[in-house]
Design a protein around this motif. Structure first.
Motif, PDB file in Angstrom:
ATOM      1  N   GLN A   1       2.995  10.283  -9.321  1.00 43.39           N
ATOM      2  CA  GLN A   1       3.010   9.556 -10.591  1.00 43.39           C
ATOM      3  C   GLN A   1       3.251   8.071 -10.355  1.00 43.39           C
ATOM      4  O   GLN A   1       2.616   7.220 -10.950  1.00 43.39           O
ATOM      5  N   PHE A   2       4.230   7.787  -9.490  1.00 37.63           N
ATOM      6  CA  PHE A   2       4.580   6.384  -9.210  1.00 37.63           C
ATOM      7  C   PHE A   2       3.379   5.649  -8.650  1.00 37.63           C
ATOM      8  O   PHE A   2       3.087   4.517  -9.036  1.00 37.63           O
ATOM      9  N   ILE A   3       2.673   6.288  -7.705  1.00 36.15           N
ATOM     10  CA  ILE A   3       1.544   5.616  -7.069  1.00 36.15           C
ATOM     11  C   ILE A   3       0.452   5.314  -8.095  1.00 36.15           C
ATOM     12  O   ILE A   3      -0.089   4.217  -8.139  1.00 36.15           O
TER      13      ILE A   3
ATOM     14  N   TYR B   1       6.667  -8.719  -2.135  1.00 38.18           N
ATOM     15  CA  TYR B   1       7.394  -7.503  -2.461  1.00 38.18           C
ATOM     16  C   TYR B   1       8.206  -7.730  -3.716  1.00 38.18           C
ATOM     17  O   TYR B   1       8.765  -8.799  -3.913  1.00 38.18           O
ATOM     18  N   PRO B   2       8.243  -6.717  -4.556  1.00 42.50           N
ATOM     19  CA  PRO B   2       9.067  -6.864  -5.748  1.00 42.50           C
ATOM     20  C   PRO B   2      10.492  -7.164  -5.302  1.00 42.50           C
ATOM     21  O   PRO B   2      10.997  -6.538  -4.371  1.00 42.50           O
TER      22      PRO B   2
ATOM     23  N   CYS C   1       0.828  -1.201   0.000  1.00 44.64           N
ATOM     24  CA  CYS C   1       0.000   0.000   0.000  1.00 44.64           C
ATOM     25  C   CYS C   1       0.862   1.251   0.000  1.00 44.64           C
ATOM     26  O   CYS C   1       2.069   1.180   0.184  1.00 44.64           O
ATOM     27  N   ALA C   2       0.237   2.397  -0.211  1.00 44.39           N
ATOM     28  CA  ALA C   2       0.979   3.652  -0.216  1.00 44.39           C
ATOM     29  C   ALA C   2       0.088   4.780   0.250  1.00 44.39           C
ATOM     30  O   ALA C   2      -1.130   4.730   0.090  1.00 44.39           O
TER      31      ALA C   2
ATOM     32  N   GLN D   1       0.797   4.945 -11.284  1.00 48.06           N
ATOM     33  CA  GLN D   1       1.293   3.901 -12.183  1.00 48.06           C
ATOM     34  C   GLN D   1       1.196   2.526 -11.515  1.00 48.06           C
ATOM     35  O   GLN D   1       0.709   1.566 -12.114  1.00 48.06           O
ATOM     36  N   GLN D   2       1.628   2.447 -10.264  1.00 49.39           N
ATOM     37  CA  GLN D   2       1.610   1.160  -9.560  1.00 49.39           C
ATOM     38  C   GLN D   2       0.191   0.674  -9.293  1.00 49.39           C
ATOM     39  O   GLN D   2      -0.100  -0.511  -9.348  1.00 49.39           O
TER      40      GLN D   2
ATOM     41  N   ASP E   1      -1.127  -0.582 -12.666  1.00 45.13           N
ATOM     42  CA  ASP E   1      -0.559  -1.852 -13.146  1.00 45.13           C
ATOM     43  C   ASP E   1      -0.729  -2.995 -12.147  1.00 45.13           C
ATOM     44  O   ASP E   1      -0.326  -4.121 -12.403  1.00 45.13           O
TER      45      ASP E   1
ATOM     46  N   LEU F   1       0.293  -2.264  -6.678  1.00 47.63           N
ATOM     47  CA  LEU F   1      -0.096  -1.640  -5.415  1.00 47.63           C
ATOM     48  C   LEU F   1      -1.542  -2.021  -5.140  1.00 47.63           C
ATOM     49  O   LEU F   1      -2.422  -1.811  -5.967  1.00 47.63           O
TER      50      LEU F   1
END
Lengths: 347, 481
Positions: B267-269, B463-464, B254-255, B271-272, B275, B278
């Protein structure tokens, strides 16, 4: 931890001669005469402006921790003392080198360009040219477009070339591997998003501010390598070119410096620019700090320069008031000039 | 050409969604139109498609810079190059060039502030527009949850005669707000398309607790057992960080997301989240705009939204794919007081009126109040508008009644908590509509089983695998091969 070490180092350099607020202004890169001159006097170039968004609340929090773990004692008058505990830490700590004075936040422009170019090349390689650009700044977008066109990105040769440059330049960059990992985790590409500060912090078990400092330090060191070896890293050099400030003088000081370099005296500059004499003196001190070829001897004799540094050693101070008592025939302006030059003219 | 074939040619869809065709046909006939379409029902297509039929530019007035940016990004993704956003992000030189070539664009997005500027108006008057779109039109109404005083001036700027048709768009407007839109924009007997605000595939749950901490415990338990993707809305930035921190510790991907974050992080959140790497986002109400994710299965409100319209919009981010989704509203005793406080926190008060007057009497710009830290920018905009419309005493009255209105809006949300009748009916009634039929597992009050709507959480978050920098940059640039 890393940020605490930096704070201790700054406090140490200030030699207990400035208030507890001085490091705050330094880290934020405040463009006041005092802060800028202190950079020269106390040799704090590394740290200038590395955290422009640092809040006072955050800074105070960090100070409290230093007080709690008995590294720092704050006195009633707003000045401070470093404890023996702090000295121990300073001896043990790993040096993290930064170059705040010369980058002034421009490292973020470099990284923005790099991240947009990597994102584009990553998508191009995957044959997927529709994507939402990760950098919104129009200037960065225009710059990246120009770069990609000029380097014929369509042929597919740019990816391996850029990869090679990144590999070998980062390889030569003398910082911890964790710094390089953090930096590359902030890049996004096709099917692989970058990680947020919170995510990186969680995985590396590090707090926010330490992450930021390592990230900045890695960028500074990396860019220094690229700029010093531009012939080996032509692509990265284009991205970093012009971002390291050669003449860090600010607007008004820059004008005075020009007049001075054209042979005008301080009094003349004051008249021409219709500014106070003391203001022009500030500008000249700034020039002395930044211009390697500045001839200190036109203001202070070699003998006097030596006297000042002997006094600095004997009394272990850089306080103008004390130094003025020891070498009373020098003006405050002359003393500031000597201190601004640092030890480079002492021998 | 048939509308369907144009739809296919430019957007790649073969069918219109409900309402789109009716709205577009009326727009093409030169009719003023008000369209109320729920989030995710393709509002923007209603002006984008006509843009390809008209040979003159479409002007789109949009209240939020981020929204505008997102629309422009999306259109560029669809290879539309003749699109521009005219807003305060442009530097003076860019602005001059943009205005000079404005007539060459097909789609012109503009902020209301920019629209009010004289040289912009001059340019717009000198060119012919095919359509004026007022996006998020509910902002025009002081009764709307997101009143923008500048919107009130749109009507004056575009005038009454010799103007192109107006298309007013909104996702959430009550009957009262619809009336305001029509009158303030001087619309001429507009065609109205009012889509039902009900989203039958979103099932409405609620959970009541004694203390604040109980809510957090419940979330920790619920999220570790049920499947996302999901969004947890909460009120403060610090809460997004602490709650997401706890979820991360519990092994949930989560974020945190809020307005004060590093733009790259945002942006990262997005995107994740899109895809799928997340699973949960813990966000303030800043999250949602421009997130086009179809399969959000859960929206949990950790804190009470400040009004029904916000609630509707936030739960509307679930189930865009039409599949069953769950919205759960959590409540702990005293939450409404907190929600009221947040609701009126950023609102001008009497003291601001006094201060405004004293700036005026000293011949200073009242807007200095912002620089001097006396007032926020949004609150100043509201204050400034009324000070220019009414006498100070009337402004005070106005502010008091609006403050009261905001507190009442929280009470309306509280009715969802207090009621033991159908929550869906309450929600739909609020927007002046009637509910024809209720779905199975309609809401907490009608009776529902969360387990039927959402799945159990299967695997623990993986986790990646953290690559070292050399490998990661290689994958980014050369791919996995």
């Amino acid at each position: 931890m890393i940020f605490h070490h930096i704070l201790l180092q700054i406090f140490h350099n200030f030699n207990q001669e400035r208030s507890i607020s001085a490091p705050f202004h330094l880290l934020r890169g405040k463009r006041s005469g005092q802060t800028v001159q202190d950079v020269g006097i106390y040799q704090l170039h590394q740290y200038f402006g590395i955290l422009p968004k640092l809040t006072r609340t955050k800074y105070n929090e960090e100070l409290s921790t230093l007080i709690e773990n008995q590294s720092l004692i704050v006195k009633d008058d707003g000045f401070y003392e470093l404890t023996r505990n702090a000295d121990e830490q300073l001896k043990k700590m790993q040096k993290l080198s930064l170059d705040g004075w010369h980058y002034r936040g421009n490292e973020h422009i470099y990284f923005a360009r790099l991240s947009l170019i990597i994102q584009t090349l990553s998508h191009q390689r995957a044959g997927q040219m529709t994507f939402v650009p990760i950098q919104k700044d129009e200037q960065v977008q225009q710059w990246a477009k120009g770069f990609l066109k000029a380097n014929q990105y369509k042929g597919g040769q740019l990816q391996p070339r850029l990869l090679n440059e990144i590999h070998s330049s980062l390889e030569q960059t003398n910082v911890e591997e964790s710094g390089k990992n953090i930096l590359i985790l902030r890049l996004s590409g096709y099917g692989s998003s970058g990680l947020t500060w919170q995510q990186i912090g969680f995985q590396e078990n590090m707090n926010d501010i330490d992450l930021q400092v390592i990230y900045i330090a890695t960028l500074h060191n990396w860019m220094n390598i690229i700029l010093a070896n531009s012939e080996y890293f032509p692509l990265l050099h284009q991205m970093a070119d012009g971002l390291r400030i050669k003449n860090p003088l600010t607007g008004s000081a820059f004008h005075s410096a020009e007049l001075f370099n054209n042979g005008h005296s301080i009094e003349e500059i004051s008249k021409i620019r219709n500014l106070k004499l003391s203001t022009i003196e500030d500008h000249i001190v700034e020039l002395a700090m930044n211009e390697p070829h500045f001839k200190l001897e036109q203001f202070v004799s070699t003998v006097d320069i030596k006297k000042v540094f002997t006094a600095v050693d004997d009394y272990n101070t850089r306080k103008l008031k004390v130094l003025h008592e020891v070498v009373p025939h020098l003006t405050y302006f002359q003393l500031r000039l000597v201190l601004a030059r640092g030890e480079q003219d002492a021998t | 050409m048939q509308l369907e074939s144009i739809l296919n040619k430019y957007f790649g869809y073969s069918n219109f969604r409900p309402g789109q065709k009716e709205v577009i046909e009326n727009v093409l006939q030169g009719q003023d139109v008000i369209a109320l379409l729920p989030t995710g029902m393709g509002k923007s297509l209603c002006y984008q498609l006509p843009g390809y039929i008209f040979d003159k530019p479409v002007l789109i007035i949009s209240p939020l810079l981020s929204l505008m940016q997102d629309q422009v990004d999306q259109m560029k993704q669809f290879k539309e190059k003749r699109v521009i956003a005219l807003n305060s992000f442009l530097n003076p030189a860019q602005k001059r060039t943009t205005i000079h070539y404005l007539h060459n664009y097909r789609f012109i997005f503009i902020s209301p502030e920019m629209l009010l500027q004289e040289h912009v108006q001059q340019k717009l008057n000198s060119m012919e527009l095919s359509l004026i779109v007022v996006d998020e039109a509910h902002c025009i109404s002081q009764w709307g949850f997101d009143f923008r005083p500048d919107y009130l001036r749109i009507g004056q700027v575009i005038g009454k005669v010799n103007r192109p048709p107006i298309l007013a768009l909104s996702a959430t407007a009550t009957t009262k707000v619809l009336r305001d839109i029509e009158s303030y924009l001087n619309m001429d007997g507009p065609y109205k398309f009012i889509h039902s605000v009900d989203r039958p595939n979103i099932h409405l749950g609620k959970m009541l607790f004694q203390g604040r901490e109980d809510k957090i415990d419940w979330i920790m338990d619920h999220v570790s057992k049920s499947a996302g993707p999901g969004i947890i809305y909460t009120q403060s930035r610090s809460k997004t960080e602490s709650l997401s921190g706890r979820l991360l510790q519990a092994g949930i991907s989560c974020a945190a997301y809020h307005g004060g974050m590093d733009p790259l992080d945002r942006q990262f959140i997005q995107q994740q989240f899109i895809d799928g790497s997340l699973e949960w986002i813990v966000a303030t109400n800043a999250f949602g705009m421009g997130v086009h994710k179809q399969n959000v299965r859960q929206v949990i409100h950790e804190s009470l939204p400040s009004n029904m319209a916000n609630y509707m919009q936030e739960i509307g981010r679930a189930g865009r794919d039409g599949k069953d989704s769950l919205a759960i509203l959590l409540y702990a005793e005293g939450d409404e007081e907190f929600a009221k406080f947040v609701g009126i926190d950023d609102y001008p008060v009497d003291a601001h009126v006094d201060s405004y007057l004293s700036y005026r009497s000293r011949n200073e710009q009242p807007s200095s109040m912002i620089q001097n830290g006396e007032i926020s920018e949004t609150a100043f905009r509201v204050l400034d508008y009324w000070m220019n419309q009414l006498q100070p005493a009337e402004v005070r009255q106005q502010l008091t009644s609006m403050k009261y209105e905001k507190m009442r809006a929280v009470e309306e949300v509280m009715e969802l908590i207090d009621t033991n009748k159908c929550m869906r009916e309450k929600l739909v009634h609020y927007f002046g509509q009637t509910l024809d039929n209720t779905p199975n597992d309609c809401c907490q009050c009608c009776g529902m089983d969360y387990g039927k709507i959402i799945h159990r959480r299967e695997n623990d978050a993986t986790y990646p695998h953290l690559l070292n920098w050399k490998d990661r940059i290689e994958i980014l640039l050369l791919g996995n091969s």
